[in-house]
Design a protein around this motif. Structure first.
Motif, PDB file in Angstrom:
ATOM      1  N   SER A 170     -13.568   9.457   4.224  1.00 53.47           N
ATOM      2  CA  SER A 170     -13.101   9.009   2.911  1.00 53.47           C
ATOM      3  C   SER A 170     -11.700   9.524   2.605  1.00 53.47           C
ATOM      4  O   SER A 170     -10.887   8.816   2.021  1.00 53.47           O
ATOM      5  CB  SER A 170     -14.048   9.484   1.818  1.00 53.47           C
ATOM      6  OG  SER A 170     -15.287   9.851   2.347  1.00 53.47           O
ATOM      7  N   PHE A 195      -2.437  11.045  -6.718  1.00 49.11           N
ATOM      8  CA  PHE A 195      -3.688  10.303  -6.565  1.00 49.11           C
ATOM      9  C   PHE A 195      -4.529  10.862  -5.421  1.00 49.11           C
ATOM     10  O   PHE A 195      -5.733  11.083  -5.560  1.00 49.11           O
ATOM     11  CB  PHE A 195      -3.385   8.816  -6.319  1.00 49.11           C
ATOM     12  CG  PHE A 195      -4.487   8.077  -5.637  1.00 49.11           C
ATOM     13  CD1 PHE A 195      -5.672   7.782  -6.310  1.00 49.11           C
ATOM     14  CD2 PHE A 195      -4.353   7.680  -4.315  1.00 49.11           C
ATOM     15  CE1 PHE A 195      -6.693   7.099  -5.676  1.00 49.11           C
ATOM     16  CE2 PHE A 195      -5.379   6.999  -3.667  1.00 49.11           C
ATOM     17  CZ  PHE A 195      -6.540   6.717  -4.343  1.00 49.11           C
ATOM     18  N   ASN A 198      -6.182  14.199  -6.224  1.00 49.52           N
ATOM     19  CA  ASN A 198      -7.316  13.982  -7.126  1.00 49.52           C
ATOM     20  C   ASN A 198      -8.517  13.418  -6.366  1.00 49.52           C
ATOM     21  O   ASN A 198      -9.654  13.843  -6.542  1.00 49.52           O
ATOM     22  CB  ASN A 198      -6.890  13.017  -8.237  1.00 49.52           C
ATOM     23  CG  ASN A 198      -7.834  13.078  -9.410  1.00 49.52           C
ATOM     24  OD1 ASN A 198      -7.949  14.109 -10.057  1.00 49.52           O
ATOM     25  ND2 ASN A 198      -8.532  11.983  -9.649  1.00 49.52           N
ATOM     26  N   HIS A 199      -8.207  12.473  -5.497  1.00 50.86           N
ATOM     27  CA  HIS A 199      -9.255  11.852  -4.694  1.00 50.86           C
ATOM     28  C   HIS A 199      -9.941  12.877  -3.793  1.00 50.86           C
ATOM     29  O   HIS A 199     -11.157  12.866  -3.625  1.00 50.86           O
ATOM     30  CB  HIS A 199      -8.641  10.729  -3.852  1.00 50.86           C
ATOM     31  CG  HIS A 199      -9.655   9.789  -3.305  1.00 50.86           C
ATOM     32  ND1 HIS A 199     -10.282   8.832  -4.065  1.00 50.86           N
ATOM     33  CD2 HIS A 199     -10.180   9.659  -2.065  1.00 50.86           C
ATOM     34  CE1 HIS A 199     -11.126   8.162  -3.320  1.00 50.86           C
ATOM     35  NE2 HIS A 199     -11.093   8.647  -2.098  1.00 50.86           N
ATOM     36  N   ILE A 202     -12.503  14.760  -5.709  1.00 49.54           N
ATOM     37  CA  ILE A 202     -13.707  13.957  -5.919  1.00 49.54           C
ATOM     38  C   ILE A 202     -14.575  13.966  -4.668  1.00 49.54           C
ATOM     39  O   ILE A 202     -15.796  14.137  -4.729  1.00 49.54           O
ATOM     40  CB  ILE A 202     -13.330  12.501  -6.278  1.00 49.54           C
ATOM     41  CG1 ILE A 202     -12.620  12.466  -7.635  1.00 49.54           C
ATOM     42  CG2 ILE A 202     -14.566  11.612  -6.309  1.00 49.54           C
ATOM     43  CD1 ILE A 202     -12.074  11.107  -7.997  1.00 49.54           C
ATOM     44  N   ASP A 205     -16.387  17.153  -4.186  1.00 50.55           N
ATOM     45  CA  ASP A 205     -17.489  17.193  -5.146  1.00 50.55           C
ATOM     46  C   ASP A 205     -18.664  16.348  -4.654  1.00 50.55           C
ATOM     47  O   ASP A 205     -19.809  16.800  -4.614  1.00 50.55           O
ATOM     48  CB  ASP A 205     -16.963  16.675  -6.493  1.00 50.55           C
ATOM     49  CG  ASP A 205     -17.931  16.981  -7.619  1.00 50.55           C
ATOM     50  OD1 ASP A 205     -18.563  18.064  -7.577  1.00 50.55           O
ATOM     51  OD2 ASP A 205     -18.070  16.141  -8.517  1.00 50.55           O
ATOM     52  N   MET A 206     -18.343  15.135  -4.255  1.00 48.74           N
ATOM     53  CA  MET A 206     -19.398  14.204  -3.843  1.00 48.74           C
ATOM     54  C   MET A 206     -20.119  14.689  -2.593  1.00 48.74           C
ATOM     55  O   MET A 206     -21.344  14.731  -2.531  1.00 48.74           O
ATOM     56  CB  MET A 206     -18.799  12.817  -3.597  1.00 48.74           C
ATOM     57  CG  MET A 206     -19.805  11.807  -3.095  1.00 48.74           C
ATOM     58  SD  MET A 206     -19.119  10.139  -2.962  1.00 48.74           S
ATOM     59  CE  MET A 206     -18.075  10.301  -1.531  1.00 48.74           C
TER      60      MET A 206
END
Lengths: 218, 218
Positions: A170, A195, A198-199, A202, A205-206
């Motif tokens: 990802s 961006f 930030n991604h 995420i 976290d995921m």
DNA sequence: TTTTGTTTTAAACAAATGTTTAAAATTTTA
DNA sequence: TAAAATTTTAAACATTTGTTTAAAACAAAA
């Protein structure tokens, strides 16, 4: 003909690069941008501000120069990962460090993954003699650790070969599609990095939420 | 010179391809494998089993033929997505359908994403006049839907521009790295597809679990 | 059939490609 | 310093590149 450079890197100051280094560095940036087939010997010479004959004088051929650069870049892509695998920390910490380290590499060399994957597809056999080494290290260190966590019940049961693509995919894909993204959202280099960062968070976290079974539930 | 083909596709049987179609199809497969710069006019002619002059007779130039094929492949990459966006189903269902549809496309054309991203990076400006159209459609349909779910509290609050990379990235990356994976694990086409399918299911599971807030908790 | 238009061919074209040459310039050694 | 070795240069090299030509083969229309 091509000579052996005996005392490389022995200078104290090393402010000025040797011609050999200039060419290699220029070639690296051109290859990264245009790929092997899209790069001409004259492109490299021009980027290095050197005479066209010097490429072959130092590296024998465009092909040999390319293979040398490819190996360097493939190492850049893998070495971080391997070092982190060997650290004496928890699997959760490893994965987070992995993503963070990968992010740093891609911030400095955004075209790296696309370049490697393209060239591996285009050839494959000539490159990658050291690929098996990578595989063994990766498996040796990771498989055991994962199975341990799974058997302890602290980690979701997932096929080992899916772990790395899940973690790296990802994030790396964001850089594979960097140019598409930048064009679509009409954004600057800086906005893209914002961006991407930030991604990355995420994704961390995921991934951690999904892979590791929270202790509170137990 | 190049003529206007009036009655294309009007045959009933259409068992035999026209020379124009043969060339285009051959060119597509060669471009997908070797990229624009790595493909020669003679590669295409050979793959199509046609005379070298016919490529320019039908398509004027290698460049024009390429742009035509690129547009087709870019549509193949996007159209599924756009169609699913317009369906009157829940966001959760949309995302699942999106991943499934994407998986099907990539099973039939594994080199697609790597090809598109590479060519976009190498040029960018000559391609993609229709990119803005894609952006608008994507945003128009998605943003509203996401904000609705977020405000209802059924979905995790995530920047809109991160949603698509999150969903598509992990799956598409598996195919970007297909050759690396196949070489590393020494696996066959079939084994790779098995792995990819399994990976796809993991991704659907992870994405939906992460993005959507389970109702049981409430 | 002859005529007209279309498709295919072999051959050639100029430009660009990776590479080599042989001499000049520079640096190192003695 | 002079001699030897190394580095850099401009020019040329043989191939390969995308593209064009002009004639041949074929099909359709008269």
């Amino acid at each position: 003909m091509a000579q052996v450079n005996e005392n490389r890197e022995e200078n104290v100051a090393c402010i000025t690069q040797s011609s050999e280094e200039k060419i290699k560095e220029a070639a690296k940036s051109v290859f990264l941008k245009k790929g092997y087939a899209g790069t001409t010997a004259r492109d490299i010479a021009e980027a290095a501000n050197m005479n066209i004959a010097l490429t072959n004088y130092y590296f024998r051929s465009k092909e040999k120069l390319f293979v040398e650069i490819f190996k360097d870049l493939f190492s850049l892509y893998c070495n971080n990962t391997l070092q982190i695998f060997e650290k004496p920390i928890s699997l959760r910490e490893k994965l987070i460090e992995l993503i963070e380290a990968d992010f740093q590499v891609m911030k400095t060399e955004p075209a790296l993954v696309l370049f490697l994957m393209t060239e591996i597809q285009r050839d494959g056999s000539r490159l990658l003699p050291e690929l098996n080494k990578l595989k063994e290290l990766l498996h040796g260190h990771l498989t055991a650790h994962i199975e341990e966590e799974v058997s302890k019940g602290t980690m979701r049961k997932i096929p080992t070969e899916s772990i790395m693509p899940l973690i790296m995919g990802s994030l790396q894909f964001v850089f594979v599609g960097k140019n598409l993204t930048m064009k679509m959202y009409n954004c600057s280099e800086e906005e893209f990095n914002q961006f991407a960062e930030n991604h990355k968070n995420i994704i961390i976290d995921m991934i951690t939420e999904y892979l590791f079974i929270s202790e509170e539930v137990m």
